[in-house]
Design an enzyme around this catalytic site. Sequence first.
Site, PDB file in Angstrom:
ATOM      1  N   GLU A  84      10.305   9.072 -16.409  1.00 42.20           N
ATOM      2  CA  GLU A  84       8.725   9.490 -16.444  1.00 42.20           C
ATOM      3  C   GLU A  84       8.354   9.020 -17.955  1.00 42.20           C
ATOM      4  OE1 GLU A  84       8.263  13.568 -14.963  1.00 42.20           O
ATOM      5  OE2 GLU A  84      10.379  13.358 -15.141  1.00 42.20           O
ATOM      6  N   LYS A 136      16.951  21.446  -9.993  1.00 42.01           N
ATOM      7  CA  LYS A 136      16.362  20.253 -10.225  1.00 42.01           C
ATOM      8  C   LYS A 136      17.136  19.308 -10.990  1.00 42.01           C
ATOM      9  CE  LYS A 136      11.827  20.633 -10.443  1.00 42.01           C
ATOM     10  NZ  LYS A 136      10.998  19.575 -10.352  1.00 42.01           N
ATOM     11  N   HIS A 180       0.758  -1.166  -0.125  1.00 34.93           N
ATOM     12  CA  HIS A 180      -0.001  -0.138   0.028  1.00 34.93           C
ATOM     13  C   HIS A 180       0.694   1.245  -0.112  1.00 34.93           C
ATOM     14  CE1 HIS A 180      -3.441  -2.696   1.226  1.00 34.93           C
ATOM     15  NE2 HIS A 180      -2.422  -3.245   2.087  1.00 34.93           N
ATOM     16  N   SER A 182      16.006  22.032 -14.947  1.00 36.89           N
ATOM     17  CA  SER A 182      14.971  22.707 -15.284  1.00 36.89           C
ATOM     18  C   SER A 182      15.320  24.131 -16.007  1.00 36.89           C
ATOM     19  CB  SER A 182      14.070  23.225 -14.072  1.00 36.89           C
ATOM     20  OG  SER A 182      13.636  24.486 -13.951  1.00 36.89           O
TER      21      SER A 182
END
Length: 457
Positions: free
Chosen positions: A287, A280, A153, A274
């Site tokens: 992704e 970043k 979970h 970024s």
Amino acid sequence: MWGGRFATGPGVIMEEINASIDFDKKLWRQDIRGSLAHAAMLAETGILTKEDVATITAGLKKVEGEIESGAFTFSRALEDVHMNIESNLKDKIGLAAGRLHTARSRNDQVATDMRLWVRDTLDEIDGQMADLQLALAEKADTYAGAVMPGFTHLQSAQPVTFGHHLLAYVEMLGRDRSRIRDARARLNECPLGAAALAGTSFPIDRHMTAKALGFDRPTANSLDSVSDRDFVLETLSAASICAMHLSRFAEEIVLWSTPQFGFVRLSDAFSTGSSIMPQKRNPDAAELVRGKAGRVFGALQGLLTMMKGLPLTYSKDMQEDKEGTFDALQTLSLCLAATAGMVRDMQPDLKVMKKAAGLGYATATDLADWLVRVLKMPFRDAHHVTGRLVGIASEKKVGLEKLSLAEMQGVEPAITEAVFAVLGVDQSVKSRVSYGGTAPANVRKQARRWLKQLAKG
Ligand code: ARG
């Protein structure tokens, strides 16, 4: 192409909707391979003269060289890869080119090309899956004993090791590869010679062409031969399952590489920055692996939907099998390469992982097991006692190991000092010695088993 029956050519929009050359030119190698085998068989069976077939063969080799070198121009007016190659062959060798299509139709031709292409691609993808397994198993061997949190979970469950976690994906890829091999074995029948749909009156030798093209045997029913795309569906289904596995792993990499988790650091090669936030390091490759799974599933859905209403045998709808399939397999191949690259470069932060492994009372099960083992308590009672202890620790905002013996005995008087030995995460993973469990010695053994198996190929 079929001038006899028609007074004018197709309209502009007809050509636009009908032409498949922009995408099916990808099949040119397979198309020429199929034609060479077909021509050789036509000579062997005496259907064409040896001279004609020698001319055809030499011509096809020239066409092949031209496409290879980039000198060949594909034309939309010629619809598809089959007509483009045949028409170019005609320019090169004249009349004999027209004889190549004896006892053959584009229907069995495209079915053969597609099987050959899918087979070639499955072999490449299997190699890439093996490479990813290797990258994972090597890391797993290195980090067989590196403790990290195990989740259910996405809540702290029990400590596991990083190697154990990586090997879970090696197992998944093992099943993915066996699905690929299954699909390959089932697709390996040759539809060439089914002709348009009914077979042919020429005395062809389908066993000969099947063998020449590396198929196990010819397909047994001519109607099925030209209308079956099961082999593509099976391939896309296996590809989808693998893409789903890669996507789950990618999702974990995205989580793990956040500063909040901080479990792994991705290399510069697999991160992006970024344009506004200088701090970043974005896990774009992960992704995209996660995102691209959608395209692979889409290809499977698209083909199932396209096929479901088609009466036997060939319908032009089936030309729509190609773009999705090409895209899905190319996408999977890229995702496999990106995942292997990320894994090889990935630096785990062992300290952070280990600290996180102890959070959330992850060794509560170890405590309950101790009560069962040492105090001979029924597990359900042990579960209850441990739950109360977790409640007290949680109230005090400390870990179980920070409770005093007196506090423990307040809940269960029989508890002794010895209980503290089972509350550490290292002790916890070490104790999970059941077959397939996370004990480092187990994990190392499994990693070595995989490395040995992968070395065999
Ligand atoms: N380009 C076609 C396809 O990919 C080849 C088969 C054409 N056959 C036909 N009867 N029009 O499906």
